[in-house]
Every structure is written in structure tokens, then in C-alpha cells.
Design a protein around this motif. Structure first.
Motif, PDB file in Angstrom:
ATOM      1  N   LEU A   1     -34.722 -31.160  19.748  1.00 16.48           N
ATOM      2  CA  LEU A   1     -33.576 -31.288  18.584  1.00 16.48           C
ATOM      3  C   LEU A   1     -34.104 -32.766  18.062  1.00 16.48           C
ATOM      4  O   LEU A   1     -33.343 -32.883  16.982  1.00 16.48           O
ATOM      5  N   VAL A   2     -35.011 -33.695  18.307  1.00 15.95           N
ATOM      6  CA  VAL A   2     -35.451 -34.670  17.625  1.00 15.95           C
ATOM      7  C   VAL A   2     -36.647 -34.218  16.666  1.00 15.95           C
ATOM      8  O   VAL A   2     -36.547 -34.866  15.516  1.00 15.95           O
ATOM      9  N   ILE A   3     -37.407 -33.402  16.664  1.00 15.22           N
ATOM     10  CA  ILE A   3     -38.185 -33.020  15.725  1.00 15.22           C
ATOM     11  C   ILE A   3     -37.643 -32.353  14.792  1.00 15.22           C
ATOM     12  O   ILE A   3     -37.996 -32.332  13.682  1.00 15.22           O
ATOM     13  N   GLY A   4     -36.564 -31.580  14.991  1.00 16.05           N
ATOM     14  CA  GLY A   4     -35.770 -30.851  13.925  1.00 16.05           C
ATOM     15  C   GLY A   4     -35.437 -31.585  12.778  1.00 16.05           C
ATOM     16  O   GLY A   4     -35.868 -31.453  11.735  1.00 16.05           O
ATOM     17  N   PRO A   5     -34.876 -32.887  12.871  1.00  9.60           N
ATOM     18  CA  PRO A   5     -34.434 -33.600  11.610  1.00  9.60           C
ATOM     19  C   PRO A   5     -35.649 -34.194  11.091  1.00  9.60           C
ATOM     20  O   PRO A   5     -35.656 -34.561   9.706  1.00  9.60           O
ATOM     21  N   LEU A   6     -36.665 -34.484  11.859  1.00  9.68           N
ATOM     22  CA  LEU A   6     -38.053 -34.902  11.086  1.00  9.68           C
ATOM     23  C   LEU A   6     -38.590 -33.915  10.490  1.00  9.68           C
ATOM     24  O   LEU A   6     -39.226 -34.282   9.167  1.00  9.68           O
ATOM     25  N   LEU A   7     -38.503 -32.503  10.457  1.00  7.41           N
ATOM     26  CA  LEU A   7     -38.739 -31.853   9.480  1.00  7.41           C
ATOM     27  C   LEU A   7     -37.871 -31.354   8.377  1.00  7.41           C
ATOM     28  O   LEU A   7     -38.051 -31.048   7.436  1.00  7.41           O
ATOM     29  N   GLU A   8     -36.585 -31.209   8.853  1.00  9.34           N
ATOM     30  CA  GLU A   8     -35.409 -30.764   8.018  1.00  9.34           C
ATOM     31  C   GLU A   8     -34.905 -31.569   6.745  1.00  9.34           C
ATOM     32  O   GLU A   8     -35.041 -31.156   5.647  1.00  9.34           O
ATOM     33  N   LEU A   9     -35.060 -33.143   7.015  1.00  9.55           N
ATOM     34  CA  LEU A   9     -34.696 -33.939   6.062  1.00  9.55           C
ATOM     35  C   LEU A   9     -35.836 -33.634   4.751  1.00  9.55           C
ATOM     36  O   LEU A   9     -35.256 -33.660   3.507  1.00  9.55           O
ATOM     37  N   PRO A  10     -37.032 -33.863   4.877  1.00  8.05           N
ATOM     38  CA  PRO A  10     -37.941 -33.509   3.812  1.00  8.05           C
ATOM     39  C   PRO A  10     -37.769 -32.149   3.274  1.00  8.05           C
ATOM     40  O   PRO A  10     -37.973 -31.966   2.005  1.00  8.05           O
ATOM     41  N   ILE A  11     -37.554 -30.896   4.017  1.00  3.04           N
ATOM     42  CA  ILE A  11     -37.363 -29.813   3.712  1.00  3.04           C
ATOM     43  C   ILE A  11     -36.063 -29.673   2.678  1.00  3.04           C
ATOM     44  O   ILE A  11     -36.004 -29.005   1.634  1.00  3.04           O
ATOM     45  N   LEU A  12     -35.204 -30.330   2.859  1.00  6.09           N
ATOM     46  CA  LEU A  12     -33.728 -30.049   2.150  1.00  6.09           C
ATOM     47  C   LEU A  12     -34.093 -30.903   0.794  1.00  6.09           C
ATOM     48  O   LEU A  12     -33.517 -30.400  -0.034  1.00  6.09           O
ATOM     49  N   ALA A  13     -34.649 -31.926   1.028  1.00 10.12           N
ATOM     50  CA  ALA A  13     -35.170 -32.681  -0.325  1.00 10.12           C
ATOM     51  C   ALA A  13     -35.757 -31.896  -1.152  1.00 10.12           C
ATOM     52  O   ALA A  13     -35.612 -31.904  -2.646  1.00 10.12           O
ATOM     53  N   LEU A  14     -36.737 -31.039  -0.880  1.00 14.52           N
ATOM     54  CA  LEU A  14     -37.632 -30.166  -1.460  1.00 14.52           C
ATOM     55  C   LEU A  14     -36.837 -29.029  -1.888  1.00 14.52           C
ATOM     56  O   LEU A  14     -37.010 -28.580  -3.347  1.00 14.52           O
ATOM     57  N   ILE A  15     -36.041 -28.394  -1.129  1.00 15.90           N
ATOM     58  CA  ILE A  15     -35.089 -27.556  -1.696  1.00 15.90           C
ATOM     59  C   ILE A  15     -34.145 -27.765  -2.527  1.00 15.90           C
ATOM     60  O   ILE A  15     -33.868 -27.073  -3.522  1.00 15.90           O
ATOM     61  N   SER A  16     -33.651 -28.915  -2.680  1.00 17.67           N
ATOM     62  CA  SER A  16     -32.701 -29.285  -3.654  1.00 17.67           C
ATOM     63  C   SER A  16     -33.322 -29.404  -5.069  1.00 17.67           C
ATOM     64  O   SER A  16     -32.954 -29.129  -6.183  1.00 17.67           O
ATOM     65  N   GLN A  17     -34.645 -29.789  -5.015  1.00 22.92           N
ATOM     66  CA  GLN A  17     -35.569 -29.933  -6.190  1.00 22.92           C
ATOM     67  C   GLN A  17     -35.786 -28.545  -6.661  1.00 22.92           C
ATOM     68  O   GLN A  17     -35.742 -28.216  -7.967  1.00 22.92           O
ATOM     69  N   VAL A  18     -36.074 -27.464  -5.662  1.00 20.60           N
ATOM     70  CA  VAL A  18     -36.433 -26.282  -6.107  1.00 20.60           C
ATOM     71  C   VAL A  18     -35.003 -25.634  -6.709  1.00 20.60           C
ATOM     72  O   VAL A  18     -35.163 -24.635  -7.763  1.00 20.60           O
ATOM     73  N   LEU A  19     -34.054 -25.806  -6.418  1.00 19.54           N
ATOM     74  CA  LEU A  19     -32.791 -25.278  -6.769  1.00 19.54           C
ATOM     75  C   LEU A  19     -32.777 -26.089  -8.446  1.00 19.54           C
ATOM     76  O   LEU A  19     -32.022 -24.965  -9.167  1.00 19.54           O
ATOM     77  N   LEU A  20     -32.865 -27.221  -8.639  1.00 21.42           N
ATOM     78  CA  LEU A  20     -32.688 -27.752  -9.797  1.00 21.42           C
ATOM     79  C   LEU A  20     -33.590 -26.923 -10.833  1.00 21.42           C
ATOM     80  O   LEU A  20     -33.417 -26.650 -11.810  1.00 21.42           O
ATOM     81  N   LEU A  21     -35.015 -26.731 -10.304  1.00 21.55           N
ATOM     82  CA  LEU A  21     -35.780 -26.077 -11.153  1.00 21.55           C
ATOM     83  C   LEU A  21     -35.304 -24.519 -11.491  1.00 21.55           C
ATOM     84  O   LEU A  21     -35.577 -24.250 -12.649  1.00 21.55           O
ATOM     85  N   ARG A  22     -34.804 -23.843 -10.594  1.00 22.14           N
ATOM     86  CA  ARG A  22     -34.432 -22.462 -10.734  1.00 22.14           C
ATOM     87  C   ARG A  22     -33.302 -22.701 -11.699  1.00 22.14           C
ATOM     88  O   ARG A  22     -32.896 -21.649 -12.412  1.00 22.14           O
ATOM     89  N   LYS A  23     -32.357 -23.662 -11.519  1.00 21.83           N
ATOM     90  CA  LYS A  23     -31.355 -23.713 -12.725  1.00 21.83           C
ATOM     91  C   LYS A  23     -31.595 -23.692 -14.016  1.00 21.83           C
ATOM     92  O   LYS A  23     -31.019 -23.059 -14.785  1.00 21.83           O
TER      93      LYS A  23
END
Length: 312
Positions: free
Chosen positions: A290-312
Motif C-alpha cells: 500500500l506504500v508502493i501504490g501511491p508511488l506509482l499511482e500519482l505519476p500515472i494519474l498525472a500522465l492519464i490527465s494529459q492523455v485525456l486532454l490530448l484525446r479531447k
């Protein structure tokens, strides 16, 4: 998003390192475990105090979005988490349980930040937040027993006791406090603003305490770290595609579709970690997951938000 929130992953990592270093000191390692539960209770009390529980009524006004988000978060995601855990972690019961705990607890805070970055419907995402919180408190023990009951790690009585101590007492206390402050709006706003960073601080201190008490186990199982990374990455890729396809199939506009993706992707590692450190004190590898989770999650969510903007 203040600087402390932007550096959340780094802060968690530093907390782990400090805990491991303190664990090398005999005078410290045997005394830090007693601080874990009080720190987690304080963290969750303040977290619940800041949640807009009154928004539940607003979430019910958009039944289509609310029903889709709840179906994905509390029916599809637990099934996906169980399948990924079976595929990748069946030989490691502690990692298996930690992964299940991480995935069945939807986020109740930072996904709003990434929704805003992706130009999603922040108001709609905020409205669904209290429902996500209440349902995960009620359903987490059920999912653990359903998917992890055969691992030999989950004990029903101890799990319920931990949920009562760590989740329900802070939650009820926060509701009571908000009721007392309801007619003092000017005091409430300044008070909530002044304590906004405390949950992250308390969580970081709890992580320091946990790793100083059980850090040697991490060194003994350092080879297991990559095993949890693969199913976490698979979860985000699969769930992102599913959320987007369902949003399109239901004719959601871009803003609502972005909100749906992010509210069904982001996970609530602080709450899951609080339960893990109290319900499974002798299984620190669960908390490590559960500590490893957010270490991966936050960069992934930042990347996904940019992917969504590009798809828009």
C-alpha cells in the motif's frame, strides 16, 4: 495543489527511508509501533472532517453518472483486482491482500486535482466523493473476506475490530464535530484551511513508525517489490480503457467521461494503509504494498490527465 501535495510521492518515499534508518537504532525500533494507531486515527479524523458529506444529495441528481461510477468502483473493480491478484500474486498471500485492499478503496481526495487538470466535471466528481467513502468503509471487510478469506491472513474478528477503531470512530467523530460547527461558518472555513496538511503529515509519521518497527522484513523481501508493480500497472491500463469505453457507450460528454475515468482509477491508499497497519500488524508486507501504490499511482494519474486532454 500546494507544494506538499505535489511532492506527495517523494514525501512517502522519504518517510519510508527515515523509518528504515531509525529501525537500525535499537533504542528506537522497539518503541515506535505504539505510535502507529494514534497517528492513523488522527489522520482519518481530520480527513473525514474535510469531506463534503452533505454532497450525497447532489450526487443522486445525476443518476446516470453516479450509478456508472458506483458499478465500476464496487462491482467491476473488485472483480478485476481479484483476477489480477490471482494471476500475479497467488503465491504471495501478503502482497495478494495488500493489492486487494488498495484496489477496492476508491480515492476520496487527490483524484479531484487530476480531474481539474484534465478539464473534467469537478463538481460531479466532488458529489460522488462521500458515497465512495461510505461504501468503501462498509464493503472493505466484505471484499477482504470474499477474496482473501482463503489466504489464512484475514481474521474476521480482528478485521472488524480494526475497521471500528480506525474508520468508524474517526468518521462518527468528524460528523459530530461538523454538526457542532454547522452554525459557525466563518470559524469552520479558517479552521479547515489551517489543518489541511495535517492528514499527510500524520500519515507520513505513521509510515516512519511502521518501517522503523518492521523495516528488516523489507530488506529480507526486496525481491518482491517488482511483483506488485506489474498488477498495479495492469489495473490502471485496463481500467482506463474500460472507463473510456463505458463513458462513450453511455454518451457521456468529455468532461463527464474524464471524471468517470479518474474517479474509477484513483485509489485511496491512506485509508487502506490505516486498516492494514492495524488489522495486520504482523504482516508488514501488506502495508508495503500500500506504500508502493501511491508511488506509482500519482505519476500515472498525472500522465492519464494529459492523455485525456490530448484525446479531447
Amino acid at each position: 495543489m500546494n507544494l506538499f501535495e505535489k511532492l506527495y510521492s517523494l514525501v512517502i518515499l522519504i518517510a519510508v527511508v527515515i523509518g528504515l534508518l531509525l529501525g537500525k537504532l535499537d533504542v528506537v525500533s522497539g518503541r515506535t509501533e505504539a505510535f502507529i494507531v494514534p497517528l492513523l486515527v488522527a489522520m482519518l479524523y481530520i480527513t473525514f472532517l474535510q469531506l463534503p458529506v452533505e454532497n450525497i444529495r447532489s450526487s443522486l441528481k445525476n443518476l446516470r453518472f453516479t450509478s456508472l461510477a458506483l458499478l465500476i468502483n464496487f462491482i467491476w473493480v473488485p472483480i478485476l483486482a481479484w483476477l489480477l491478484a490471482l494471476a500475479f500474486l497467488s503465491n504471495h498471500p501478503a502482497l495478494y491482500i495488500g493489492f486487494i485492499m488498495l484496489m477496492v478503496t476508491p480515492c476520496t481526495d487527490w483524484y479531484l486535482i487530476f480531474t481539474s487538470i484534465a478539464r473534467g466535471n469537478v463538481a460531479l466528481s466532488t458529489a460522488i466523493l462521500p458515497l465512495n467513502l461510505i461504501l468503501q468503509i462498509l464493503l472493505l471487510p466484505v471484499f477482504l473476506l470474499l477474496f482473501g478469506g482463503t489466504t489464512g491472513v484475514v481474521e474476521w474478528s480482528f478485521l472488524l475490530e480494526s475497521v471500528l477503531l480506525i474508520l468508524l470512530i474517526p468518521f462518527i467523530g468528524a460528523l459530530f464535530t461538523k454538526a457542532l460547527l454547522r452554525k459557525k461558518q466563518h470559524i469552520t472555513e479558517s479552521f479547515f484551511s489551517s489543518i489541511s496538511l495535517l492528514p499527510m503529515i500524520f500519515l507520513s509519521l505513521a509510515i516512519v513508525a511502521m518501517f522503523s518497527a518492521h523495516g528488516q522484513l523489507l530488506f529480507n523481501h526486496i525481491d518482491l517489490l517488482w511483483k506488485i508493480t506489474i498488477p498495479i500497472l495492469c489495473f490502471f491500463v485496463i481500467n482506463f480503457m474500460i472507463g473510456q469505453k463505458i463513458g462513450k457507450a453511455m454518451n457521456l460528454c468529455y468532461a463527464d467521461r474524464a471524471s468517470l475515468s479518474l474517479t474509477t482509477l484513483a485509489r485511496n491508499s491512506p485509508i487502506a494503509l490505516a486498516i492494514a497497519m492495524t488489522a495486520f500488524p504482523d504482516e508488514p508486507l501488506i502495508a508495503l504494498t500500500l506504500v508502493i501504490g501511491p508511488l506509482l499511482e500519482l505519476p500515472i494519474l498525472a500522465l492519464i490527465s494529459q492523455v485525456l486532454l490530448l484525446r479531447k
